[in-house]
Design a protein around this motif. Structure first.
Motif, short mmCIF file in Angstrom:
data_model
loop_
_atom_site.label_atom_id
_atom_site.label_comp_id
_atom_site.label_asym_id
_atom_site.label_seq_id
_atom_site.Cartn_x
_atom_site.Cartn_y
_atom_site.Cartn_z
N UNK B 181 0.83 -1.21 0.00
CA UNK B 181 0.00 0.00 0.00
C UNK B 181 0.86 1.26 0.00
N UNK B 182 0.25 2.36 -0.42
CA UNK B 182 0.91 3.66 -0.31
C UNK B 182 1.17 3.99 1.14
N UNK B 183 2.21 4.79 1.37
CA UNK B 183 2.60 5.07 2.75
C UNK B 183 1.50 5.68 3.59
N UNK B 184 0.78 6.67 3.06
CA UNK B 184 -0.20 7.35 3.90
C UNK B 184 -1.37 6.40 4.20
N UNK B 187 -0.07 3.80 6.89
CA UNK B 187 -0.06 4.30 8.28
C UNK B 187 -1.48 4.28 8.85
N UNK B 188 -2.49 4.53 7.99
CA UNK B 188 -3.88 4.45 8.45
C UNK B 188 -4.20 3.02 8.91
N UNK B 190 -2.06 0.77 9.98
CA UNK B 190 -1.35 0.50 11.24
C UNK B 190 -2.10 1.11 12.42
#
Lengths: 332, 263
Positions: B181-184, B187-188, B190
């Motif tokens: 997945x894309x980083x932003x 982080x969601x 996680x």
């Protein structure tokens, strides 16, 4: 003027439910000997930009506007056969999954020799073979593996072969689209270090595309951050690290869990990119931006170029005409 | 406190080749650890270090060659009767959200099917709506009748989390759920998993090759190399002060924008 100047690039895709511009007015330039990074989320247009430069766009994608000037020559005006003299020899490409695109039934040194034979006049088969072997040594493939088949090599080794292939004809620009994303961190580190050493030694320029911003900040000289088909910010790696200006860049930088510093909750960037079939009238990042003001949803941000680089955001200055338009509409 | 999950001297060897010339590959060698209620344990290593094989043994998809895994002090086995009982307690979230769902199934079926299999009798649709809400796919009515192929990668991974949560397991094993997945968006996901862990008092095994995400998620960490655990302990201490050379190598290889500036 740089080695490569991309000016107002526009690429359109035909989707089942309408046309949309995956790249909409992107400009940047790459100097000789520079490593330029292009970062952004999936679908922001970074790979499409790379495909446009290397002429790999295929329907339903279509170049609809803008200029691509390479070493003073306008590439978009060239016929296909004219561009052939640029491919591999002046501009080459390394793709993410390239390591899986090697010919499985051909020894790796022969595949490299093939590239050299196809593009270089007057070279003998033996000459090409020995050049191929030198190239593989350059990317640290052990001599014993020269006549291996691709399946006998690990992913990291195969990616090294592809990088050697991209360098075979001494191009001035190598476009690398996520060249190490599929690899483990330790393998990635080895390959990236070797790329940088070779870049310093041979002096080619690199357009490095990845979503791994920490890696990009470590290796690139300057970086362009793309969002929803537009360039949000261009600045040096230092400038981005110490003082990113665009709220989207700031959000991206915050989204990586760090190995140092306090362990705090990271909020990332809430929301998702806009639908490009009907892009918003104003700033494309407006719906996710914590600094969004009334004007942002209606007026496109002007592009500000100054000593810190380029940024497209109302926070850093309004165009006179657009500012008047906003105040006029507010007073009404 | 008694551990919820105990892994005792577990090994796994895979055999390949013909019966005349067999080669044995020891994927996991003598791994032991415990997991307590509410704990997050990160298992970190590169491809081929055995971390995914270990995960598959924990969720009972692969039989260990030797050693045992205890849940609440009782050994788990692959007998059909026991498998369902273990699945009720330990659920897994896989790496690739694009390949773990049938694209032709509706979200209602993707999340509802395990509920039926585990004997849920009440209104399945209502439960699925609750679960979708819980994993941040709101308004849930907009998602429940969609097909899996209509969702983005991040949304699919949220559906996979909802599916794993549905039968109220006590342990979640997540095998690199954010690496595609894309980083932003990563982080969601996680954050969502940490919130759910707190809300449901879950234990979490977080498998990754990324030390940054391991630090963000976990209390304790196991570093694996060549099928073995080479270092273990408190996450913060290990990242700040690694003892094993391999842990140091992993740390050095992790991209670090500050490194170049210091040179």
């Amino acid at each position: 003027m740089g080695l490569l100047d991309v000016i107002d690039l526009q690429v359109e895709y035909a989707a089942p439910n309408g046309m949309f511009k995956a790249v909409d007015g992107v400009s940047f330039s790459i100097e000789r000997g520079e490593i330029f990074g292009l970062a952004g989320e999936s679908g922001c247009g970074k790979s499409t930009t790379a495909y446009a430069i290397s002429r790999l766009l295929r329907p339903p994608a279509r170049l609809v506007g803008g200029r691509i000037v390479f070493d003073g020559k306008e590439l978009t005006k060239l016929q296909e056969h004219e561009f052939q003299s640029y491919r591999w020899s002046r501009i080459s490409v390394v793709l993410q999954s390239a390591m899986n695109n090697l010919n499985p039934v051909m020894r790796i040194s022969s595949q490299l020799a093939d590239v050299i034979l196809a593009h270089e006049r007057g070279i003998t088969a033996r000459g090409a073979q020995s050049r191929a072997e030198q190239l593989l040594a350059l990317v640290e493939i052990p001599a014993a593996k020269l006549s291996s088949y691709p399946h006998e090599l690990s992913g990291g080794m195969r990616q090294r072969v592809v990088i050697a292939m991209a360098m075979a004809l001494r191009p001035e620009l190598i476009i690398m689209d996520e060249p190490t994303t599929a690899l483990d961190v330790v393998t990635q580190k080895g390959i990236v270090n070797r790329i940088i050493e070779l870049q310093k030694e041979l002096g080619f320029s690199i357009l490095f595309i990845t979503h791994d911003l920490p890696l990009m900040l470590e290796i690139c000289d300057r970086i362009g951050i793309m969002y929803a088909g537009r360039m949000a910010e261009v600045a040096s790696a230092e400038q981005l690290l110490y003082g990113a200006r665009h709220p989207y860049t700031q959000g991206l930088l915050r989204s990586f869990p760090s190995l140092t510093g306090p362990r705090v909750r990271i909020d990332g960037i809430p929301g998702s990119p806009p639908n490009l079939i009907m892009p918003p009238a104003g700033c494309r990042f407006e719906s996710r931006c914590q600094h969004a003001a009334d004007a942002c949803s209606r007026i496109e941000p002007s592009i500000i170029n100054d000593d810190k680089g380029m940024v497209a955001c109302h926070l850093y200055g309004f165009r006179e005409d657009s500012y008047e338009a906003v105040t006029a509409s507010q007073s009404r | 406190m008694k551990p919820l999950l105990q892994v005792n001297h577990v090994s796994k060897a895979f055999e390949s080749g013909s019966f005349l010339k067999k080669t044995r590959h020891n994927a996991v060698k003598d791994v032991s650890f415990t997991l307590h209620k509410g704990e997050v344990l990160a298992i970190v290593g590169e491809s081929g270090c055995g971390k995914s094989t270990l995960a598959r043994m924990i969720v009972n998809l692969v039989d260990p060659t030797s050693g045992e895994i205890l849940l609440d002090g009782r050994a788990i086995s692959r007998k059909p009767r026991d498998r369902k009982a273990v699945a009720k307690e330990i659920q897994m979230i896989f790496q690739d959200p694009f390949e773990t769902m049938n694209p032709n199934h509706r979200i209602l079926d993707v999340i509802g099917r395990p509920l039926q299999l585990h004997g849920e009798r009440e209104d399945i649709r209502k439960r699925v709506l609750e679960l979708l809400q819980k994993v941040g796919l709101a308004p849930a009515e907009d998602y429940i009748d969609k097909y899996a192929s209509q969702l983005s990668g991040g949304q699919k991974q949220r559906v996979m989390i909802a599916r794993a949560l549905g039968i109220n397991p006590r342990v979640l094993v997540a095998d690199e759920p954010t690496s595609m997945l894309d980083v932003s968006i990563g982080i969601d996901i996680m954050n969502l998993m940490l919130d759910l862990k707190n809300d449901y008092e879950l234990s979490l095994i977080w498998i990754t090759h990324n030390l940054g995400s391991a630090r963000y998620m976990s209390d304790n960490i196991l570093i694996m190399y060549g099928g073995q655990v080479v270092e273990r302990g408190d996450t913060e201490q290990i990242i700040a002060n690694p003892q094993h050379a391999y842990t140091q190598t992993l740390l050095d290889a992790s991209p670090n924008p500050w490194r170049r500036r210091e040179e």
